[in-house]
Structure formats: C-alpha cells, structure tokens
Design an enzyme around this catalytic site. Sequence first.
Site, PDB file in Angstrom:
ATOM      1  N   LYS A  13       0.831  -1.200   0.000  1.00 36.58           N
ATOM      2  CA  LYS A  13       0.000   0.000   0.000  1.00 36.58           C
ATOM      3  C   LYS A  13       0.867   1.252   0.000  1.00 36.58           C
ATOM      4  CE  LYS A  13      -1.760  -1.754   3.770  1.00 36.58           C
ATOM      5  NZ  LYS A  13      -1.367  -3.162   3.676  1.00 36.58           N
ATOM      6  N   ASP A  88       4.486  -1.948  11.995  1.00 41.89           N
ATOM      7  CA  ASP A  88       3.104  -1.694  11.593  1.00 41.89           C
ATOM      8  C   ASP A  88       2.185  -1.616  12.814  1.00 41.89           C
ATOM      9  OD1 ASP A  88       3.626  -4.429  12.026  1.00 41.89           O
ATOM     10  OD2 ASP A  88       2.023  -5.069  10.693  1.00 41.89           O
TER      11      ASP A  88
END
Length: 218
Positions: A13, A88
């Site tokens: 992404k 993350d």
Amino acid sequence: MKLLLDFGNSRLKYAVYAGDSKVTEGFIPTLTEKNLCEIPHFAELESIHLSSVIDIPPAIHALISPKLIPNQTIMRGNGYDVSSLGEDRKLIALGAGPSHLSICLGTCITYNLVNEANEFVGGAISPGLHMRAAGMHAHTAHLPQVAPQHPYPFFGHDTQSNLIAGVMAGVEFEMQGFIQQAKKQMPNLQVVLTGGDAHHFSTLYNVDPDLVWKGMLI
C-alpha cells in the site's frame, strides 16, 4: 510531498501526502522499481516513510534510500516489551491513540491495546479471514475453499455456509471476546478496526483505514 509505504504480507500500500493532507493512495501490484516510479508524484517527493513486514530487495532499497526517513516510532510500553512489536503495529497503535483497542484485519488479525497514558499494554495475533478459510481447505480432504463475505450466517445450512459462518462469525465472536476482556481493564475503551478486511465488520465497529498513515504522520 511525502510518500508513505506500508508493505504487508498480502498488499503493498502507498499514500502520498502534502503536509497532513492525503493527495492520493493505492496499491502496488508487485514490488518493482518500475511500479514504485509510477506512483503519482514520485518525482516530486521530498521524503519517503516505510513500514514493512517483508524483506526489501536491494534494488528497491537503493531506489528509495536517498529520501527514506529512518523509523523513529516512539511507543512506550506498560509491562510490555515494545521492542518486539512490529513497526506496523506500533504505527496502528499510535494512529488510534490513547484508550483504544485497535484491531487490524489483514493477513493476520492483530489486537493492540493502548491505555489512557498512550502506553502499549497488550495484544494478540490470530489467523486472518483468508488464512482461516484457506487452512480448512488445505488441511482437509474434501472441504471446499470459501471466501470472506458479508452478510454472513451465524449458523450455516450446508457445508459452504458452515465454513463461512466458522470464518466470519468466528472472527466476530473472537473480537467480541477480546473487547469484553479489554473493557474489564479499561471501561472507557474505544474500539477501531483497520486493515483490508475491516469493511466486513463496519456495521459493528468503527473502521479507520488510515491508522498506519496517521501513525506515520505522528
């Protein structure tokens, strides 16, 4: 312009920001120099920020390293070794903010519990929707492959719908259990979902697809 990259196990992404305003976002089909250079505004970038759970090929690292800002994510722990947290998860927890249980529904499902002082106090990791469905198909002789879907039954009426109920309702009940347990510790807890499969449960809980980007901007 700054480029934010979030490379997960299933999706690559990106988002382009001007200051705190998102200009565009999307997905890279495969991690190649050509695909990176075709990201909108790539030639105008002043900085690149990366969160990755996959290995970065040397050629890709050489391409982005001149503008890459080293990760300096600061997340305090309360009885938790935050050095063991993936970048993350730190970013998701930061993006959600204090008194939150942030649940990321990706390849795996991660639960990230942050207290009122914005300290990481606990979490969990379990198989994601596609992993559960694929596992039942791969490890049995006759069970078919199913895909996550919404709406879904709590109890199926045939093998196919039984599998879908096991995957979808199973995750719903799992989330409810973690949320109930977390609220015993923090009654004012807020819950937010993120990740590629969060939309399946958007009628149950708030969904914020930008938690990683928000954490990066912080």
